[in-house]
Scaffold this active site. Structure first.
Site, PDB file in Angstrom:
ATOM      1  N   ASP A   1     -60.778  74.734 -14.041  1.00 36.29           N
ATOM      2  CA  ASP A   1     -61.782  73.722 -14.341  1.00 36.29           C
ATOM      3  C   ASP A   1     -62.808  74.368 -15.273  1.00 36.29           C
ATOM      4  OD1 ASP A   1     -63.404  71.290 -13.937  1.00 36.29           O
ATOM      5  OD2 ASP A   1     -64.752  72.678 -12.911  1.00 36.29           O
TER       6      ASP A   1
ATOM      7  N   THR B   1     -66.297  73.210 -16.178  1.00 40.04           N
ATOM      8  CA  THR B   1     -67.715  73.212 -15.840  1.00 40.04           C
ATOM      9  C   THR B   1     -67.976  73.998 -14.560  1.00 40.04           C
ATOM     10  OG1 THR B   1     -67.928  71.038 -16.850  1.00 40.04           O
ATOM     11  CG2 THR B   1     -69.720  71.759 -15.412  1.00 40.04           C
TER      12      THR B   1
ATOM     13  N   ASP C   1     -64.764  74.316  -8.734  1.00 42.68           N
ATOM     14  CA  ASP C   1     -65.925  74.472  -7.858  1.00 42.68           C
ATOM     15  C   ASP C   1     -66.544  73.155  -7.431  1.00 42.68           C
ATOM     16  OD1 ASP C   1     -66.964  73.728 -10.343  1.00 42.68           O
ATOM     17  OD2 ASP C   1     -68.832  74.822 -10.007  1.00 42.68           O
TER      18      ASP C   1
END
Length: 727
Positions: free
Chosen positions: A398, A400, A600
């Site tokens: 991922d 960001t 996250d």
């Protein structure tokens, strides 16, 4: 015809979908009362948003038909709500076996320490009874294997070894082995029962009461009372409770939880908004298109549960060894008996073949490696996951908060003209943004604080929602915001400014213009900066043999491509919502890859659950990501992703060495036992020797240091401002 659907049944556990639980979440707790009277019932967990009910029952008393019948009839409308149990508490039997076994072993150790006489016949019988009580779960597993309900495995071998030990009056040895195995099972149970605890708590709208708008009047109602096409009012710092379209108002909305976008988006009439996202400034009235379980957040819950159910189990080294070694052990013992007609010799051979050292080969190495990871801030939630990450062939990142910081940073300062320096442009921009709450404004102010720059205090300011700030400073007007803000106030961009705007946006930066009165004096580039050490980590993963590296994000393709180019990642998937991330993981697995997902956020949870290995990183990881992932990195050190892969592979090498030691010693013992030159005492000594060798070899993992890039490589630093500064 019943509406209850049986989703899955495993040993001691059943998952059902109960329509009335979903339709009437306030009455879901009544399911607990109905199941309490069923024989063998232990506990349940209810997911009202999806209608799922997970029930734990004693494995030998699991009757799915009775469970369905108990939950088939919906409760009457007048039925009150009732609290539910959160999950399967450790059963009384498990705790009792640990306590009783431990107490007896402590008593035996104390007697030997005090040099008391050996146990009398009655005491020996009591010790045997305690041994049988402690080993009940393994005996049941062996019985299932004998009945053909499962393949012979560790339970079968442990049971055979226990019976032989009891026949040979080695009661203490048998009890010790069983007690240690029970500790491992107990700790595994404690870990597994937390895996879904945060899903219904964290993947929630976060608002129990909302403002419903009818005929121009706002009324506070329970969120369950909101229906599609209703209009709700949402104010600053509140979560949007529904999926829908804004019908009036203007607001900045933080959508990171759903889309993964690092920066808030501007929403006005006609904009689509998601449940669970936060209005950071402004207010909206939203017409609901989806509510409850049908919202994007509600679907994430379902996807997480489906992904965890669909996930293929990783076959561990210990499992493969057991499947091959157990039948061979029994065959050799039987052959010895047929050739020698000596039952004691055959039992001695089976005792030798019972791989105590082999049983320690994996858990001792795994425990040492998990402890090694914990010292470096890496929480590995089980040996299966540690083994699995070493076989990873594809890693999906991922963007960001993982490859980037997850928050905006000032990465460029451009001066236009000779009257102002870069520091002065930054200070004046911070003056205009000093009292703004927008993340871009906070990034500008934070940068001046980092550089210890003086920020003049403006006399007045006004927020122009979606565009920027207008402020008065010492009789001059400051405009800080988008090019649209400047055009609105009659300030045109020069050719040089348009060129810089294109260059900054091409680099994935958001452009902030600064005008003083009628003059455009500077521009700032703000972006979710890439971690400077991320490229090194990507390269290290390639060196470790990871053949597929993928960047996955909810951001725009242009922004994603900038990050990918900086890191050398060639495969990019942008505008990805949770369902899209889930599909990418499935596609990679269908191609034969063992997939690790690194993320996250809440929107990463389904992909983390479905991936063969889910890794969450960062101290700001969402709770549900931490609970869903198999490996959690406590800090923001991206290097630990590569480190845990390297640690896993080194651990697997140690495990194979341990099995080599164990099998080698056992083979010598088998040959000696078949020749009649091995008695039970020597067999026990052989066991201890091989076990000590295995434990000593595993202990080397405690101090193992994975190869990591140097701290000076700038793992946690953003690119310096000087890269784009113009004087």
């Amino acid at each position: 015809m019943t509406g209850v659907v049986v989703c899955s049944v495993a040993a001691g556990r059943a998952r059902l979908t109960v329509p009335w639980v979903r339709a009437r979440p306030g009455s879901a707790g009544l399911a607990d009362e109905r199941l309490t009277g069923i024989e063998g019932f232990r506990a349940l967990r209810i997911f009202p948003r999806t209608g799922s009910v997970v029930i734990w029952v004693a494995p030998d008393r699991l009757d799915v038909d009775r469970l369905v019948a108990a939950l088939e009839e919906p409760p009457p409308a007048s039925a009150p709500a009732a609290p539910t149990r959160c999950g399967p508490d450790s059963s009384t039997g498990e705790v009792a076996r640990l306590v009783v076994g431990g107490a007896v072993l402590a008593l035996v150790a104390l007697r030997r320490l005090l040099r008391r006489p050996r146990l009398a016949l009655g005491s020996s019988g009591l010790l045997g009874a305690v041994t049988v009580f402690t080993g009940l779960p393994f005996f049941r597993g062996a019985l299932r294997a004998l009945r053909g309900r499962s393949s012979p495995g560790t339970d079968t071998l442990v049971t055979a070894a226990t019976v032989i030990s009891l026949v040979l009056r080695e009661n203490v040895v048998a009890l010790t082995v069983l007690w240690l195995l029970n500790i491992g099972e107990f700790l595994q149970t404690l870990t597994l029962r937390r895996t879904r605890r945060a899903i219904e708590e964290l993947l929630t709208i976060g608002e129990e009461r909302v403002w419903l708008v009818r005929d121009g009047t706002e009324t506070e109602v329970a969120i369950e009372d909101v229906e599609p096409q209703d209009v709700v009012a949402v104010y600053e710092h509140h979560r949007i409770p529904v999926d829908g379209h804004a019908v009036s108002g203007e607001a900045l909305v933080d959508q990171a939880a759903v889309t993964g976008e690092a920066l808030p988006v501007y929403a006005r009439a006609g904009s689509h908004v998601y449940a669970g996202t936060v209005v950071t400034s402004g207010s909206l009235q939203v017409r609901a298109t989806s509510v409850g379980r049908d919202t994007t957040v509600g679907r994430i819950i379902g996807r997480v549960e489906e992904a965890q159910a669909d996930r293929a189990p990783i076959q561990t080294v210990a499992t493969r060894f057991t499947q091959r070694f157990v039948p061979v052990s029994f065959a050799l013992a039987a052959l010895t008996y047929l050739l020698t007609r000596d039952a004691r010799r055959a039992m001695t051979m089976l005792l030798i073949a019972c791989p105590c050292a082999a049983g320690l080969a994996t858990p001792t190495a795994i425990s040492a490696a998990i402890g090694n990871g914990a010292r470096r801030g890496t929480l590995i939630k089980g040996g299966t996951h540690l083994e699995g990450v070493g076989r990873v062939t594809a890693v999906v990142f991922d963007k960001t908060g993982t490859l980037t910081f997850g928050r905006p940073l000032v990465t460029s300062v451009v001066t236009l003209g000779d009257r102002f320096t870069a520091d002065q442009v930054l200070s004046l921009a911070a003056s205009g943004e000093l009292h703004a709450r927008h993340p871009l404004a906070q990034a500008i102010v934070a940068r001046t604080e980092e550089q210890h720059l003086h920020v003049p205090i403006h006399q007045a300011c006004e927020v122009v929602l979606g565009m920027g700030m207008r402020a008065e400073l010492d009789g001059t007007r400051l405009l800080v915001g988008s090019p649209a803000l400047l055009r609105r106030h009659g300030v045109e961009l020069t050719e040089e400014a348009r060129d810089w705007t294109q260059r900054l946006r091409g680099g994935g930066e958001t452009v902030i213009c600064l005008a003083r009165d009628e003059d455009l004096i500077g521009m700032l580039g703000v972006s979710d900066a890439v971690r400077a050490g991320a490229g090194t980590v990507v390269g290290q993963l390639r060196d470790l043999g990871v053949s597929r590296l993928v960047l996955l994000t909810g951001d725009a393709p242009e922004t994603a491509q900038v990050v990918a180019d900086a890191l050398g990642i060639t495969e990019v998937h942008a505008h990805a919502l949770p369902e899209g991330k889930l599909q990418l993981i499935r596609d990679l697995q269908a191609e034969g890859h063992t997939v690790a997902m690194v993320g996250d956020g809440t929107n990463d949870a389904p992909a983390l659950a479905l991936a063969d290995i889910g890794i969450t990183m960062g101290e700001h990881s969402s709770h549900v990501a931490l609970e869903t992932a198999d490996i959690a990195l406590a800090g923001n050190d991206l290097r630990q992703v590569a480190a845990v892969v390297e640690l896993s592979r080194h651990t697997l090498r140690v495990v194979r060495q341990n099995y080599g030691l164990a099998i080698g010693v056992n083979l010598l013992g088998l040959l000696a036992g078949a020749g009649g030159s091995m008695n039970p005492v020597l067999a026990a000594l052989l066991h201890n020797t091989s076990s000590i060798a295995v434990v000593g070899n595993s202990a080397r993992l405690v101090n193992h240091t994975p190869h990591l890039p140097r701290e000076s490589d700038g793992v946690l630093k953003a690119a310096p401002l000087e890269d784009r500064r113009v004087h």
